[in-house]
Motif scaffolding. Sequence first.
Motif, mmCIF file in Angstrom:
data_model
loop_
_atom_site.group_PDB
_atom_site.id
_atom_site.type_symbol
_atom_site.label_atom_id
_atom_site.label_comp_id
_atom_site.label_asym_id
_atom_site.label_seq_id
_atom_site.Cartn_x
_atom_site.Cartn_y
_atom_site.Cartn_z
ATOM 1 N N PHE A 112 0.819 -1.209 0.000
ATOM 2 C CA PHE A 112 0.000 0.000 0.000
ATOM 3 C C PHE A 112 0.856 1.264 0.000
ATOM 4 O O PHE A 112 1.601 1.504 -0.935
ATOM 5 N N ASP A 113 0.787 2.102 1.065
ATOM 6 C CA ASP A 113 1.462 3.406 1.059
ATOM 7 C C ASP A 113 2.973 3.315 1.200
ATOM 8 O O ASP A 113 3.648 4.352 1.226
ATOM 9 N N GLU A 114 3.535 2.102 1.292
ATOM 10 C CA GLU A 114 4.986 1.997 1.232
ATOM 11 C C GLU A 114 5.499 2.503 -0.110
ATOM 12 O O GLU A 114 6.636 2.993 -0.195
ATOM 13 N N VAL A 115 4.674 2.400 -1.135
ATOM 14 C CA VAL A 115 5.063 2.921 -2.442
ATOM 15 C C VAL A 115 5.225 4.439 -2.398
ATOM 16 O O VAL A 115 5.992 5.028 -3.177
ATOM 17 N N TYR A 116 4.521 5.071 -1.481
ATOM 18 C CA TYR A 116 4.540 6.528 -1.328
ATOM 19 C C TYR A 116 5.736 6.973 -0.486
ATOM 20 O O TYR A 116 6.518 7.829 -0.890
ATOM 21 N N TYR A 117 5.908 6.351 0.682
ATOM 22 C CA TYR A 117 6.998 6.743 1.575
ATOM 23 C C TYR A 117 8.347 6.250 1.070
ATOM 24 O O TYR A 117 9.385 6.874 1.344
ATOM 25 N N GLY A 118 8.351 5.138 0.355
ATOM 26 C CA GLY A 118 9.606 4.605 -0.147
ATOM 27 C C GLY A 118 10.309 5.553 -1.100
ATOM 28 O O GLY A 118 11.547 5.626 -1.116
#
Length: 798
Positions: free
Chosen positions: A42-48
């Motif tokens: 999920f939002d790991e794509v954003y924070y990564g």
Amino acid sequence: MLGFLKHPVVVTADINLNVVALTAMGLLSRLWQLSYPRAVVFDEVYYGQYISFYMKRIFFLDGSGPPFGHMLLALGGYLGGFDGNFLWNRIGAEYSSNVPVWSLRLLPALTGALSVPMAYQILSELGFSHCAAMGAALLMLIENALITQSRLMLLESVLIFFNLLAVLSYLKFSNSQKQRPFSPSWWFWLTLTGVACSCAVGVKYVGVFTYLLVLAVAGVHAWHLIGDRSLSNVSVLCHLLARAAALLVVPAAMYLLFFYVHLSLVYRSGPHDQIMSSAFQASLEGGLARITQGQPLEVAYGSQVTLKNVLGKPVPCWLHSHQSTYPMIYENGRGSSHQQQVTCYPFKDVNNWWIVKDPGRHQLVVSNPPRPVRHGDVVQLVHGMTTRFLNTHDVAAPLSPHSQEVSCYVDYNISMPSQNLWRLDIVNRDSDAGVWKTILSEVRLVHVNTSAVLKLSGAHLPDWGFRQLEVVGEKLSRGYHESTVWNVEEHRYGKSQEQKEREVELHSPTQMDVHRNLSFLARFLELQWRMLTAKSDGSEHKYSSSPLDWVTLDTSIAYWLHPRTSAQIHLLGNVVIWASASLATVAYTLLLFWYLLRRRRKICDLPEETKMSRLTSPVVPEASPGKCGYQAALAVTSGRDSLSACTLGVAGWHRVASRRSLGQGCFTVIETTVNHLETKSYSWLRWVLAGALCAGGWAVNYVPFFLMEKTLFLYHYLPALTFQILLLPVVLQHISDHLCRTQLLRSLFGALLVAWYSCACHVFNTLRPLTYGDKSLSPSELKALRWKDSWDILIRKY
């Protein structure tokens, strides 16, 4: 002298085994198979992406919050040896071998684990029983949504940790205030409160709600402190200054420190540069800095410049012209001047260059020495490649008919003379004689003949204008607006008077060596403003939800699905805990209003103070138990302090260990008071403080989302839920102590609590495969877990 060496040095320490056990269980629940799944969730794509930017020292801007949370995640990557080389473009993408997944997810997991014993300590500091404190911690331990969110590279668990740390630190400070003010521990907890508040805000802007709550509670306590006549004026002043320094100055300094470290780390040019001003871009390594390094500082007559609009919306763009003219007749039937088009172009181009000309001279080169252009000077702007003058007149703009058309003047030998004089207005000048400076000066160009201001309208021209942005003359300029402000980005001193030579010069870079640096404060203010005004994508997401859906858990989020099996991770809460927490909030609110009404009638159901070991009261036969007047003269003695108390309530007068007469029957001394009262009762002030922090914490972290115009998800509710979970044992203990009047009722209530917690544990275990995603379930098992139709449990079709 050395006699102390004859005896061993002994260090004693009090270790709360409950805290140790809760910490161990929290770590086990959060760290178990932490690197699974080894895929973007999920939002790991954003924070990564931001972590990679940190690893490569590339500047970025995230409008969702300050950089402290991102830096903490990047710290995990740094400690794990991450080099930033991974393409964060798809949820579910397998991590490559160079990505230290365990290290990147470690910090959120640790903060999630430490929130469990912290819940225990908060209720202990509030003065509630060991069972209530343990209950709060165990509820935090088995709450499925909190576990899911803390096991991934996300920031909610970090935010919750600092929220709870701020509350716990303030409670410890408040309790030490009564015993040892200005002691080392007093200063430590007060300072830690300010640090924790600043960290909460530094992780996400919504952390400011908890910060304001702590400030409000501290303000009320300070107000009561001012009214304490036992303290001298100097002492009161010292108390207030200490609180102001720790709760206002320290958080502000910490907040600035976050940005200082952030800007020190991301010093290279990146994809987000164009959002920032030219001055900011020039302060970064590479990108615009490579172009602008060595440019002349002061704009002079004959300077060749590019003019960038300060607004930067809808896209950053530069004042531009080209050979094409406005069409004679627009599609709506209106006519134009058929002059050369002037637009704002969002790309670097040779047609963005303009020459600053002195209206009184014909030369287009810089004299020796250069004559700088100052605020209030009248200039002409000559387009470098076509040598036509920037012009505006009383002709309606193509897409903004209320404004004037801006063009480069073409002489058609008709009765339309050129109007190409512009007065320079330096908006951020230091004085009325301020010099126009490259990058640093923000200027408005005011048309001399019509007083119109050169403005970016933001509208996209039709195909005849190559979809470039419209530039107009705004006749009714109402003060400062960034769309009317421009700054010189690229600048060189013109040397060629002949057009052919000048065209070659416009294509070549300048080599003059003048270096400028933007101060940290200027960069901080600009970055902060851009973050606060950045508009998030308002489009609907498949898993977006409204705040009303959160309380009843009518929504879920599918975080991850195994590419080959039915194993999956969902953000789903423990329905027993969520429903119970909501009911506890309602129950507390109703009880609070009921007690307030009773106290208004002079009936005080809760005593003012917590511990009572000795009570002395006058005999007032005509008064009845339960009335405030009957107990108005109660002297509550605990150690050496004597405090007045309100009524103890009827329930408190069940057992009296002993009593004896003092003199002529004036007083009745009740020693060792009531067993039930001494062990279980707590004060009205504690009840109100618990509500202010727990119910208030839920409200301030939940209600503001109704006012936010952004895409919302279920995880936004987790900080508010945490405070609700803290409130739940408070209400349960209150029911047991004050509403269950007999031992039988208390026993029955205790049995119900055991059954209720067993149900919560059963729900946790049932939803566990969706929390950890480590077990593949059959389609029938997945359908059985879809307790609500709105839950998006993914079922593969084989």
